[in-house]
Design a protein around this motif. Structure first.
Motif, PDB file in Angstrom:
ATOM      1  N   PHE A  24       0.821  -1.208   0.000  1.00 27.52           N
ATOM      2  CA  PHE A  24       0.000   0.000   0.000  1.00 27.52           C
ATOM      3  C   PHE A  24       0.859   1.263   0.000  1.00 27.52           C
ATOM      4  O   PHE A  24       0.675   2.152  -0.840  1.00 27.52           O
ATOM      5  CB  PHE A  24      -0.946   0.002   1.206  1.00 27.52           C
ATOM      6  N   VAL A  25       1.816   1.333   0.909  1.00 27.28           N
ATOM      7  CA  VAL A  25       2.651   2.536   1.003  1.00 27.28           C
ATOM      8  C   VAL A  25       3.498   2.704  -0.260  1.00 27.28           C
ATOM      9  O   VAL A  25       3.608   3.810  -0.807  1.00 27.28           O
ATOM     10  CB  VAL A  25       3.537   2.509   2.275  1.00 27.28           C
ATOM     11  N   THR A  26       4.059   1.613  -0.755  1.00 24.68           N
ATOM     12  CA  THR A  26       4.857   1.698  -1.980  1.00 24.68           C
ATOM     13  C   THR A  26       3.987   2.107  -3.160  1.00 24.68           C
ATOM     14  O   THR A  26       4.413   2.899  -4.013  1.00 24.68           O
ATOM     15  CB  THR A  26       5.556   0.350  -2.255  1.00 24.68           C
ATOM     16  N   SER A  27       2.753   1.604  -3.217  1.00 27.96           N
ATOM     17  CA  SER A  27       1.837   1.983  -4.303  1.00 27.96           C
ATOM     18  C   SER A  27       1.514   3.470  -4.268  1.00 27.96           C
ATOM     19  O   SER A  27       1.489   4.129  -5.315  1.00 27.96           O
ATOM     20  CB  SER A  27       0.539   1.169  -4.218  1.00 27.96           C
ATOM     21  N   ILE A  28       1.281   4.013  -3.080  1.00 25.42           N
ATOM     22  CA  ILE A  28       1.007   5.451  -2.950  1.00 25.42           C
ATOM     23  C   ILE A  28       2.207   6.243  -3.437  1.00 25.42           C
ATOM     24  O   ILE A  28       2.069   7.211  -4.197  1.00 25.42           O
ATOM     25  CB  ILE A  28       0.667   5.822  -1.486  1.00 25.42           C
ATOM     26  N   ARG A  29       3.390   5.836  -3.013  1.00 28.72           N
ATOM     27  CA  ARG A  29       4.611   6.549  -3.414  1.00 28.72           C
ATOM     28  C   ARG A  29       4.828   6.452  -4.924  1.00 28.72           C
ATOM     29  O   ARG A  29       5.182   7.435  -5.573  1.00 28.72           O
ATOM     30  CB  ARG A  29       5.802   6.008  -2.651  1.00 28.72           C
ATOM     31  N   CYS A  30       4.620   5.262  -5.487  1.00 31.11           N
ATOM     32  CA  CYS A  30       4.806   5.090  -6.923  1.00 31.11           C
ATOM     33  C   CYS A  30       3.742   5.831  -7.716  1.00 31.11           C
ATOM     34  O   CYS A  30       4.025   6.358  -8.795  1.00 31.11           O
ATOM     35  CB  CYS A  30       4.807   3.604  -7.292  1.00 31.11           C
ATOM     36  N   LEU A  31       2.519   5.879  -7.191  1.00 29.94           N
ATOM     37  CA  LEU A  31       1.447   6.589  -7.879  1.00 29.94           C
ATOM     38  C   LEU A  31       1.835   8.051  -8.114  1.00 29.94           C
ATOM     39  O   LEU A  31       1.596   8.596  -9.192  1.00 29.94           O
ATOM     40  CB  LEU A  31       0.147   6.505  -7.084  1.00 29.94           C
ATOM     41  N   ALA A  32       2.450   8.663  -7.120  1.00 32.96           N
ATOM     42  CA  ALA A  32       2.901  10.053  -7.281  1.00 32.96           C
ATOM     43  C   ALA A  32       3.895  10.161  -8.442  1.00 32.96           C
ATOM     44  O   ALA A  32       3.779  11.053  -9.294  1.00 32.96           O
ATOM     45  CB  ALA A  32       3.518  10.558  -5.978  1.00 32.96           C
ATOM     46  N   ALA A  33       4.830   9.234  -8.498  1.00 36.52           N
ATOM     47  CA  ALA A  33       5.816   9.254  -9.587  1.00 36.52           C
ATOM     48  C   ALA A  33       5.156   8.924 -10.925  1.00 36.52           C
ATOM     49  O   ALA A  33       5.476   9.541 -11.950  1.00 36.52           O
ATOM     50  CB  ALA A  33       6.936   8.255  -9.292  1.00 36.52           C
ATOM     51  N   PHE A  34       4.225   7.957 -10.928  1.00 36.23           N
ATOM     52  CA  PHE A  34       3.562   7.569 -12.169  1.00 36.23           C
ATOM     53  C   PHE A  34       2.707   8.703 -12.728  1.00 36.23           C
ATOM     54  O   PHE A  34       2.588   8.851 -13.950  1.00 36.23           O
ATOM     55  CB  PHE A  34       2.704   6.318 -11.971  1.00 36.23           C
ATOM     56  N   LEU A  35       2.095   9.502 -11.860  1.00 37.65           N
ATOM     57  CA  LEU A  35       1.305  10.646 -12.344  1.00 37.65           C
ATOM     58  C   LEU A  35       2.191  11.658 -13.057  1.00 37.65           C
ATOM     59  O   LEU A  35       1.845  12.146 -14.138  1.00 37.65           O
ATOM     60  CB  LEU A  35       0.560  11.303 -11.189  1.00 37.65           C
ATOM     61  N   VAL A  36       3.326  11.955 -12.466  1.00 35.82           N
ATOM     62  CA  VAL A  36       4.278  12.884 -13.101  1.00 35.82           C
ATOM     63  C   VAL A  36       4.760  12.284 -14.416  1.00 35.82           C
ATOM     64  O   VAL A  36       4.803  12.960 -15.453  1.00 35.82           O
ATOM     65  CB  VAL A  36       5.457  13.187 -12.154  1.00 35.82           C
ATOM     66  N   PHE A  37       5.103  10.997 -14.394  1.00 39.45           N
ATOM     67  CA  PHE A  37       5.552  10.311 -15.600  1.00 39.45           C
ATOM     68  C   PHE A  37       4.459  10.313 -16.666  1.00 39.45           C
ATOM     69  O   PHE A  37       4.730  10.530 -17.849  1.00 39.45           O
ATOM     70  CB  PHE A  37       5.982   8.878 -15.266  1.00 39.45           C
ATOM     71  N   GLY A  38       3.214  10.073 -16.263  1.00 36.38           N
ATOM     72  CA  GLY A  38       2.099  10.049 -17.203  1.00 36.38           C
ATOM     73  C   GLY A  38       1.883  11.386 -17.896  1.00 36.38           C
ATOM     74  O   GLY A  38       1.630  11.441 -19.102  1.00 36.38           O
ATOM     75  N   ILE A  39       2.000  12.464 -17.132  1.00 29.23           N
ATOM     76  CA  ILE A  39       1.852  13.797 -17.714  1.00 29.23           C
ATOM     77  C   ILE A  39       2.978  14.071 -18.701  1.00 29.23           C
ATOM     78  O   ILE A  39       2.758  14.559 -19.811  1.00 29.23           O
ATOM     79  CB  ILE A  39       1.785  14.867 -16.604  1.00 29.23           C
ATOM     80  N   ALA A  40       4.199  13.724 -18.298  1.00 36.89           N
ATOM     81  CA  ALA A  40       5.347  13.914 -19.190  1.00 36.89           C
ATOM     82  C   ALA A  40       5.210  13.038 -20.435  1.00 36.89           C
ATOM     83  O   ALA A  40       5.525  13.474 -21.554  1.00 36.89           O
ATOM     84  CB  ALA A  40       6.644  13.589 -18.448  1.00 36.89           C
ATOM     85  N   ASN A  41       4.733  11.824 -20.253  1.00 38.08           N
ATOM     86  CA  ASN A  41       4.534  10.889 -21.362  1.00 38.08           C
ATOM     87  C   ASN A  41       3.508  11.448 -22.356  1.00 38.08           C
ATOM     88  O   ASN A  41       3.717  11.408 -23.566  1.00 38.08           O
ATOM     89  CB  ASN A  41       4.090   9.537 -20.803  1.00 38.08           C
TER      90      ASN A  41
END
Length: 156
Positions: A88-105
């Motif tokens: 759960f905690v790792t997913s929350i942390r990765c979600l933040a990075a994935f959102l930034v990555f998704g916008i850049a993508n």
């Protein structure tokens, strides 16, 4: 319940395993977070959507086996509570990075003129990469806790 501080969660779990009572909020949050994407209904589904769903399921099942082994396999302890809490905690942390990555993508694809309203092969590959990264990170954290507790007398 921890939402962001993975090091503190791991330190807490190294000192003593989570009780069932302490694990329940992580289980509920993890299940709800897992179900959330399936609640989003799209009108224009294509074969890349099916590939993404199928790939996500296959990766998740393989990841559970991988994480079980990272926890020590059949001699490991407290796998489910570690999986749900750390996951759960790792997913929350990765979600933040994935959102930034998704916008850049999306900006990158738009700049190349290939941004699409439907799921593409490029989107599929990105989703697979994000799944693999997430489970790799969860595996690192679970392995660290398993190693720490194996070295500590009277732990877990």
């Amino acid at each position: 319940m921890r939402f962001w501080r993975i090091q503190q969660l791991k330190a807490d779990m190294r000192e003593h395993p989570l009780s069932d009572r302490e694990s329940i909020p992580y289980l509920i949050a993890f299940v709800l977070a897992s179900l959330l994407p399936s609640l989003i209904v799209f009108d224009d589904l294509n074969h890349w959507d099916l590939a993404s769903d199928t790939g996500g399921l296959v990766i998740t099942l393989a990841a559970i086996v991988y994480l079980f082994h990272r926890n020590g396999g059949s001699t490991g302890k407290h796998f489910l509570q570690r999986y749900f809490a750390i996951g759960f905690v790792t997913s929350i942390r990765c979600l933040a990075a994935f959102l930034v990555f998704g916008i850049a993508n999306a900006a990158f694809q738009d700049g190349l003129g290939i941004l699409s309203d439907v799921t593409t092969m490029f989107d599929f590959m990105t989703i697979v990469a994000c799944h693999l990264f997430l489970y790799w990170r969860i595996g690192i954290h679970i392995s660290q806790i398993a190693t720490w507790t194996a070295r500590t007398p009277n732990s877990g």
